[in-house]
Design a protein around this motif. Structure first.
Motif: not given
Length: 851
Positions: A540-543, A560-561, A656-659, A667-668
């Motif tokens: 998925f994309s963040e959009d 979640l990735r 964490d996703r930011k890390l 960013d998927t």
């Protein structure tokens, strides 16, 4: 002398055709199971290797960084490395047609001469009317002729695909014949210019891999060494075939379980051979005495029986290899499904590879198992005293089965296996742990006569009360032939112990997974991109995630990735969560670590969480610092918490996703976890989510209960082959029963004829044979229950931890046992049908003079 002994053997086979056929068939099933496991795992491994090799084309080295890709700036670094002659970038993406068909899209640098990828798009097999327009127009795509024909695509046709960046429209501006990689996916392959593909799919500046070829004067291994020095540790450099082997190792745990099953099938076949030859020795006792009296030496008698066993083993093994080939076809389909569902590894399932080495090994193992099964009966025959030729071996040997030394050895073997299971650590390795399991099984085999005699004492009054004299005589017949009975009970015991221990493994895995879902995956709704546990190519994309989060009724949406990385030379799962949201929703997810402090520090990117099996496998504990290799460089953090999690049998790391976005540049995402607002209409909420993403991407929206059922269904799919194995185990046990009852009738012709002469009806004789088979099945159920319980304990406490790294809560499969009891009894009754008819049809006059 050998010619005379061979003549005796042929006469025996001719006189006992059914017993011979059953023995050969028993060996064949064991060898078929072994060969099917070897052929299927070998074929799947070859398929992975072939997939990576064909995707690599003529590349000698591949550079990649898992599923996230890496910065294309490293392409210049690679090209400037001494020894590199050609380096070409590549991107891979999977799109879905409007009909749901998957299409692998490969992005290549079409401005180059594509020397390394000429097998994907061979120049002489490519048709592009306007190459310049193909490069300059970012929506240009070339598809295989097969794909174009199936989807009725012509030059300049519009092709709509659902991708991780939403629904995209492409213009077909070229065609090619699918050779190389195109053959692997049934022609569902397309090619784009890599830079157009970066633009269309939002992958600007990113590539998935670099394929390269070295100078003629350069060493491949030296070049790999130089590249590893110049590139970040998180970017892997290896030969294409090594990458394929690494993919195949993901199924190592499954292969270990299948290997154990093939061993069990051979063990049951060994019991069938022992049973057959033991009775053959008993029936030929007088013949053996005559041969010895005529001067045949002991080794000659033993060689006669072992030679028979070797020949039967050869016939059965050859048949088994043929049967195993067809059994492997189904096994390959199951393994392919498992690899796609659980690991995201997709490859083309080929027909089984007929590796001569595997076939020869299967035949040799079948012969060895047959000879080993006949060894004790052959030795007994060789030690026969000619003077004992007229005596009954069954009666003479009856008392020897319950000698104290055998009982003591059995108890010691079982106790030793359990003690090692309790006190030993998984670090000793799988091979040693199989020894614990073998010790328990050997001890149970040694104790079988105790179970037979004890069961006979308990069953005799019960069978007499329920079935009358026929029931009592059936139990007496079972007890009078301890060797024959224990051999059959042994085959049933091994089969049922496998069923019970396997059932315990499945139920325990489900219980553990259910607990994990309730504790750490407890969102109200799940939006996922695949109908499997994970996809390596479709995200998925963040959009899209933002659109889902804005749906009315959504209180919180967590992204979640799910991906993987190398740690300690093994591939572990990597989960990038929105940590604040997840740990707020699941405060009791951790088994070790302070939840509130962990949430704050994880959200700030100050640490990692690890699964229990990761901590066990790599010796990691709270407070330890571990280093992860990423495309953006090494990242070292403290282990802040440990939890039970079953994503990977090697281990799982959480961050964490930011890390993750910072170091992996990705960013998927793969899941969107939805928490519903208080009072929200759940049905309307789900409909709103589906509407928000309608027409954009392939999505699956599940409520928590639906998600649980979906995951449990995948677990059943994962263990699908195990259920087939259980059926095979019971079938082999039934085959052993048929063999035993045929032998029983053949041995007891005089006894059965006397019963008929004293006024017994044919129906009573047939009933007695059926009841004897059922009585044996009851003993098999009892011993199978005990052995299964012990083996389940051993499997869950040692083997599962070593192979998968999981510590599972023990759950006994009561439902499976209750289902197995009537099934085994029914198999016993069916197995006795033909021998019972044969016994009922005996000619009384001939039977009375039978010896």
């Amino acid at each position: 002398m050998l010619g005379g002994l061979a003549l005796v053997t042929r006469r025996q086979w001719k006189g006992h055709r059914l017993r011979t056929v059953l023995t050969v068939f028993g060996i064949a099933i064991g060898v078929a199971t072994y060969f099917a496991v070897q052929a299927s795992t070998f074929t799947i491994a070859r398929a992975f290797e072939k997939t990576t090799e064909k995707i690599a084309g003529k590349a000698e080295i591949q550079i990649f960084a898992g599923e996230s890709g890496f910065d294309e700036k490293y392409l210049d670094t690679v090209r400037d490395t001494p020894g590199v002659a050609i380096a070409e970038p590549a991107l891979e993406m999977v799109g879905k047609t409007e009909s749901g068909e998957s299409l692998l899209i490969i992005g290549l640098d079409t401005t180059s001469d594509l020397e390394l990828h000429s097998e994907i798009v061979p120049e002489q097999l490519v048709s592009i009317d306007d190459p310049l327009k193909f490069i300059n127009e970012s929506d240009s795509i070339a598809v295989s002729r097969e794909f174009a024909d199936r989807n009725r695509l012509a030059e300049n046709s519009v092709l709509r695909l659902r991708t991780q960046s939403g629904t995209k429209e492409f213009t077909v501006r070229g065609f090619f014949k699918p050779v190389g990689v195109g053959e692997l996916f049934g022609g569902n392959v397309a090619v784009m210019d890599i830079y157009s593909m970066q633009d269309v799919f939002g992958r600007e500046g990113l590539i998935d891999r670099i394929d390269l070829k070295t100078d003629d004067s350069a060493s491949v291994e030296e070049t790999i060494g130089l590249l590893r020095q110049k590139l970040p540790a998180g970017i892997e450099t290896s030969r294409p075939e090594q990458r394929g082997k690494a993919m195949a190792t993901a199924l190592a745990g499954v292969e270990t379980g299948l290997g154990l099953m093939s061993f069990l099938a051979l063990a049951i076949s060994l019991f069938i051979v022992f049973n057959s030859f033991y009775v053959s020795v008993s029936q030929r006792w007088k013949e053996i005495g005559v041969l010895r009296a005529l001067g045949v030496p002991r080794f000659g008698v033993q060689a006669m029986f072992l030679g028979e066993a070797a020949l039967l083993g050869l016939f059965g093994s050859v048949i088994g290899v043929i049967l195993g080939y067809f059994l492997a076809i189904g096994a390959i389909r199951v393994l392919s499904t498992v690899s796609a569902a659980s690991y995201g590894l997709v490859t083309t399932a080929d027909l089984p590879s007929l590796d001569p080495q595997n076939a020869v090994m299967a035949i040799l193992i079948g012969i060895a198992a047959s000879v080993f099964g006949a060894l004790l009966p052959a030795r007994r025959a060789a030690l026969a005293d000619p003077a004992a030729a007229l005596r009954n071996i069954e009666t003479r040997d009856r008392g020897k089965e319950l000698n104290p030394l055998r009982i003591a050895a059995g108890v010691l073997s079982v106790s030793g296996g359990l003690a090692f299971t309790l006190f030993a650590t998984p670090a000793v390795g799988t091979f040693v742990q199989v020894g614990y399991w073998m010790a328990i099984l050997l001890g149970m085999v040694l104790l079988l006569p105790v179970f037979v005699y004890a069961s006979a004492k308990m069953l005799r009054p019960l069978m007499n009360r329920v079935f009358g004299a026929e029931g009592m005589l059936a139990v007496d017949a079972m007890a009078r032939a301890p060797k024959r009975t224990t051999a059959t009970v042994g085959a049933l015991m091994i089969g049922l112990s496998f069923v019970i221990s396997n059932g315990a493994l499945i139920d325990s895995q489900k219980a553990a997974l259910s607990r994990s879902l309730d504790r750490s995956v407890n969102a109200d709704y799940f939006v996922t991109n695949s109908d499997q546990i994970r996809s390596r190519t479709y995200h998925f994309s963040e959009d899209l995630a933002d659109r889902v989060a804005s749906v009315e009724g959504v209180a919180r949406a967590e992204n979640l990735r799910v991906t993987s990385l190398k740690y300690g030379g093994r591939e572990v799962a990597l989960l990038a969560h929105d940590m604040d949201g997840w740990l707020t929703r699941s405060p009791d997810a951790l088994d070790r670590g302070d939840a509130r402090a962990v949430r704050e520090r994880m959200s700030a990117g100050e640490g990692f969480l690890v699964s229990e099996n990761f901590a066990l496998r790599f010796g990691v504990d709270l407070g330890d610092r571990i280093t992860l290799e990423s495309p953006g460089g090494n990242i070292t953090r403290e282990v802040l918490g440990v939890l039970e999690y079953y994503q990977s049998e090697v281990g799982t790391v959480f961050l964490d996703r930011k890390l993750y976005k910072q170091y992996w540049g990705d960013d998927t995402l793969d899941y969107i976890l939805i928490t519903a607002a208080d009072g929200a209409d759940r049905r309307a909420l789900k409909a709103g989510i589906e509407k928000a993403v309608a027409g954009e991407q392939q999505v699956f929206v599940y409520s928590h209960e639906e998600y649980r059922n979906w995951v449990m269904g995948l677990i059943d799919q994962f263990f699908g082959l195990n259920y087939v194995q259980m059926v095979i185990a019971i079938m082999i046990g039934g085959l052993s029963l048929i063999n035993t009852m045929v032998i029983s009738v053949s041995e007891r012709k005089r006894e059965l004829s006397i019963l008929r002469a004293l006024g017994g009806f044919r129906s009573q004789v047939g009933k007695m044979i059926v009841l004897e088979s059922i009585a044996i099945s009851f003993v098999g159920i009892l011993t199978g229950f005990v052995a299964g319980l012990l083996n389940a304990y051993c499997t869950l406490n040692i083997s599962v931890v070593a192979v998968a790294g999981f510590r599972l809560p023990f759950r006994f499969p009561f439902a499976l046992l209750l289902a197995a009891i009537p099934l085994v009894v029914a198999v016993a009754a069916i197995s006795a049908w033909y021998p019972a008819r044969k016994a009922a049809a005996l000619n009384v006059a001939e039977g009375l003079v039978h010896e």
